[in-house]
Design an enzyme around this catalytic site. Sequence first.
Site, PDB file in Angstrom:
ATOM      1  N   GLU A  15      14.304  67.227  96.396  1.00  0.00           N
ATOM      2  CA  GLU A  15      14.662  65.937  95.813  1.00  0.00           C
ATOM      3  C   GLU A  15      15.326  66.179  94.453  1.00  0.00           C
ATOM      4  OE1 GLU A  15      12.267  61.779  94.806  1.00  0.00           O
ATOM      5  OE2 GLU A  15      11.355  63.705  94.299  1.00  0.00           O
ATOM      6  N   LYS A  32      13.399  56.787 100.825  1.00  0.00           N
ATOM      7  CA  LYS A  32      12.036  56.973 100.328  1.00  0.00           C
ATOM      8  C   LYS A  32      11.263  55.656 100.359  1.00  0.00           C
ATOM      9  CE  LYS A  32       9.725  59.208  96.373  1.00  0.00           C
ATOM     10  NZ  LYS A  32       9.988  59.864  95.070  1.00  0.00           N
ATOM     11  N   CYS A  88       8.677  63.425  98.237  1.00  0.00           N
ATOM     12  CA  CYS A  88       7.831  63.508  97.056  1.00  0.00           C
ATOM     13  C   CYS A  88       6.597  62.605  97.134  1.00  0.00           C
ATOM     14  CB  CYS A  88       8.677  63.220  95.820  1.00  0.00           C
ATOM     15  SG  CYS A  88       8.011  63.923  94.292  1.00  0.00           S
TER      16      CYS A  88
END
Length: 326
Positions: free
Chosen positions: A61, A131, A163
Amino acid sequence: MHMPVGTISSSRDTVGVAVVNYRVPVVESKAEVLENCKRIASFIDGAKRGYPGLDLIIFPEYSTQGFHPTRWLELSTTVPGPETDIFAEACRRNKVWGIFSITGELNPKGNPWNSLVMINDRGEIVMNYHKIHPWVPQEPWYPGSEVLVVEGPKGLKVAGTICYDCNQPEIVREAVMKGAELVVRIQGYMHPTSLQQKLISQVRAWENLTYFAVANMAGRDLVYSYFGGSNIVNFDGTVLAECGQTPDEVTYALLSLSAIRDARRNWTAENHLFNITHRGYTAVQDGVAECPYEFYRTWVTDPAKARQMSERLTRSTVQPEEHAAD
């Protein structure tokens, strides 16, 4: 059920995967972003030369545009776009698949998305995942709403996460129940959470009988220090390969297609995927299929009530009360 480690080859039954501890980029313009994209492409060239069995390479990321504290919006782009065009050409010429970060991707609904883009060995975009759980309170990205699973190299089923997503265990279970055999987590995680994030990769792999691969940034940008630690985890929770904290490290491991499929079909004890919907089958014919968890039943049927359940434990405002006036 331990996979062999130490080789640089692969076979019809094994998928060769590399993860990159990419040095966090600090870029001030779109021209600098494109120069960084060419640097990422050079890693693909080098990795394929060094690991001839390479089938899939994964970058962290924020590795493409960084996370500029004031210019993040002007550095946003489209998918496809000039950045993914550079990546696609590198995948095509090396005949490998790649996973890349676009932060952000321009979004007609509002703020940009934080995107994971998977490109196949023909240079085609086969996944563009947004995301679902942006990291609060810092990330400005518009939240996505769908977990994606696609067929990857040699038929391996691949899901993408980003993440903070994986701090929520539900997202990995969702991906695996959709068929994922490898869950990829691209992340830009910084100190002081290195211990927690390493543990998560092993726990998520074990509790879902899935391969798990993490690519994390390393080095320092204008705000944070990133701890690297990119790793590849077996479906039994053991680490197959792991980077240290040095920027630009690359490591490699093999994922067996037959081993994970055999485990999911034939394990009894510790087969969490079967046992969750066949509870107590030693005592009850076929086991119990109904969901025993009140919170999840409520979340589906009454999201507002589920939010109230959460707020009773935490708070009813987006910011803690002492920050409400800020």
